[in-house]
Design a protein around this motif. Structure first.
Motif, PDB file in Angstrom:
ATOM      1  N   GLN A  32       0.830  -1.199   0.000  1.00 31.46           N
ATOM      2  CA  GLN A  32       0.000   0.000   0.000  1.00 31.46           C
ATOM      3  C   GLN A  32       0.869   1.255   0.000  1.00 31.46           C
ATOM      4  N   ASN A  36      -1.379   5.924   3.099  1.00 30.17           N
ATOM      5  CA  ASN A  36      -2.661   5.325   3.488  1.00 30.17           C
ATOM      6  C   ASN A  36      -2.741   5.055   4.984  1.00 30.17           C
ATOM      7  N   ILE A 202     -13.118   6.881   5.165  1.00 32.19           N
ATOM      8  CA  ILE A 202     -13.080   7.201   3.740  1.00 32.19           C
ATOM      9  C   ILE A 202     -14.442   7.633   3.211  1.00 32.19           C
ATOM     10  N   LYS A 248      -7.313   5.381   4.962  1.00 30.34           N
ATOM     11  CA  LYS A 248      -7.396   4.700   3.679  1.00 30.34           C
ATOM     12  C   LYS A 248      -6.833   3.282   3.697  1.00 30.34           C
ATOM     13  N   SER A 249      -6.122   2.908   4.732  1.00 29.31           N
ATOM     14  CA  SER A 249      -5.476   1.596   4.716  1.00 29.31           C
ATOM     15  C   SER A 249      -6.511   0.478   4.791  1.00 29.31           C
ATOM     16  N   ILE A 250      -6.174  -0.635   4.145  1.00 31.27           N
ATOM     17  CA  ILE A 250      -7.073  -1.786   4.092  1.00 31.27           C
ATOM     18  C   ILE A 250      -6.339  -3.019   4.592  1.00 31.27           C
ATOM     19  N   GLN A 263     -11.276  -5.189   3.729  1.00 32.20           N
ATOM     20  CA  GLN A 263     -12.033  -4.179   4.455  1.00 32.20           C
ATOM     21  C   GLN A 263     -11.126  -3.006   4.789  1.00 32.20           C
ATOM     22  N   TYR A 264     -11.717  -1.818   4.915  1.00 37.01           N
ATOM     23  CA  TYR A 264     -10.978  -0.692   5.468  1.00 37.01           C
ATOM     24  C   TYR A 264     -10.718  -0.968   6.938  1.00 37.01           C
ATOM     25  N   PRO A 268     -15.211   3.167   7.905  1.00 41.22           N
ATOM     26  CA  PRO A 268     -15.294   4.157   6.832  1.00 41.22           C
ATOM     27  C   PRO A 268     -16.398   5.182   7.025  1.00 41.22           C
TER      28      PRO A 268
END
Length: 341
Positions: A32, A36, A202, A248-250, A263-264, A268
């Motif tokens: 990523q 993020n 997000i 923003k990281s998942i 998933q976030y 979110p």
């Protein structure tokens, strides 16, 4: 040229031809973007020398009271006492290990494959990447969820919210700027600190970018060549905070071998308003800290080590270590807003 038939024939004749089994100039690795990740962007990291210890808390009520008194003639006022207490942190060690098959590596090296087959580099980067995911997950579990903070509000669709409710930002009748200003003022009145951090899920960020009240304020700042846009920096100026961080990281929440479940990491549909210092301080409060312990005593907060496997296995391992405590240090300096959109 080696990519021509003649070039390949020439290398074969010289005995230097090595067929590649993979491209040497590209590979697919879903690392990523570093921007993020949100944990260390929202709350400061506090390096500590011991795995657990205490820290002082001075009474907010005493510090914010006017303790000056009129001096009586021929006398003196009573001494002022500032109350203090302590709380503690506990850093527990987490670990990640990745293996290298030396026999397979010999084969790959002799084929002169791509640089990605350099296993130590690849595994070191993977461990560091996963450390960011792990920290964000711990942050979300500690700070960015329902029930984490004393002050918590919930978004509703109707325009007449009751106590501990607010109009969802996805509702065009809401006024996000006025609402945030009120929340900031309330926190400042209670603590003497104006919130300076805003962590946005997000979906909340996306809703704010198209909110009529936000667009109305920025639309005249654009032109045909450079149309006005709502960015994190623009929102930070509109909301009057030092920093806006979009979560923003998942992560893949599925277990190994199961179907992926991307998933976030942070909710979110929620956001967090907080006051936090940029660096650890003895003169400033902070809603939370990321206490980090150098468990090997060498100053490295994320040591990555290399060691050989047992005899006969022909393996070696890359190991990462991390010891942190996501600690809420002031319940009054943060407010959590769920179901904001």
């Amino acid at each position: 040229m080696r990519n021509t038939t003649a070039g390949i024939k020439a290398e074969i004749a010289k005995g230097v031809f090595r067929p590649h089994t993979a491209l040497t100039n590209m590979a697919l690795a879903y690392y990523q973007n570093a921007s993020n990740y949100f944990a260390k962007a929202l709350f400061p990291t506090c390096p500590v020398g011991l795995s657990s210890d205490n820290y002082y808390i001075f009474s907010r009520e005493d510090l914010l009271r006017d303790n000056w008194q009129r001096k009586p003639a021929y006398g003196k006022v009573d001494p002022t006492t500032i109350g203090e207490s302590t709380d503690n942190y506990v850093c527990k060690v987490d670990q990640m290990i990745m293996g290298i098959d030396q026999i397979r590596q010999t084969d790959l090296s002799r084929r002169q494959g791509p640089s990605i087959i350099q296993p130590k580099q690849q595994r070191t980067r993977t461990i560091a990447e996963q450390a960011n995911i792990h920290q964000d997950r711990l942050f979300a579990a500690s700070y960015f969820k329902e029930g984490a903070w004393k002050n918590e509000l919930e978004g509703v669709d109707n325009t007449t919210p009751s106590t501990n409710q607010f109009i969802k930002f996805s509702n065009a009748n809401s006024d996000p700027i006025a609402f945030i200003d009120k929340e900031k003022t309330d926190m400042n009145q209670q603590t003497g600190r104006m919130p300076n951090r805003l962590g946005l899920g997000i979906n909340v960020f996306n809703a704010l970018k198209v909110h009529p009240g936000i667009l109305e304020r920025v639309k005249y700042g654009g032109s045909t060549a450079n149309p006005a846009s709502v960015t994190e920096n623009v929102l930070a100026q509109l909301f009057g905070v030092e920093k806006i961080v979009v979560l923003k990281s998942i992560m893949n929440s599925a277990s190994m071998g199961a179907d992926e479940d991307m998933q976030y990491i942070g909710d979110p549909n929620a956001f967090l308003l907080a006051y936090a210092t940029n660096t650890p301080s003895i003169d400033e409060p902070s809603a939370g800290y990321i206490f980090t312990w150098d468990m090997l005593g060498n100053g490295q907060m994320l040591p990555i080590l290399n060691y050989l496997g047992e005899n006969g296995t022909h393996t070696e391992y890359i190991e990462g270590l991390m010891a942190t405590d996501m600690k809420k240090t002031s319940d009054d300096l943060a407010r959590f807003y769920k179901a904001a959109v």
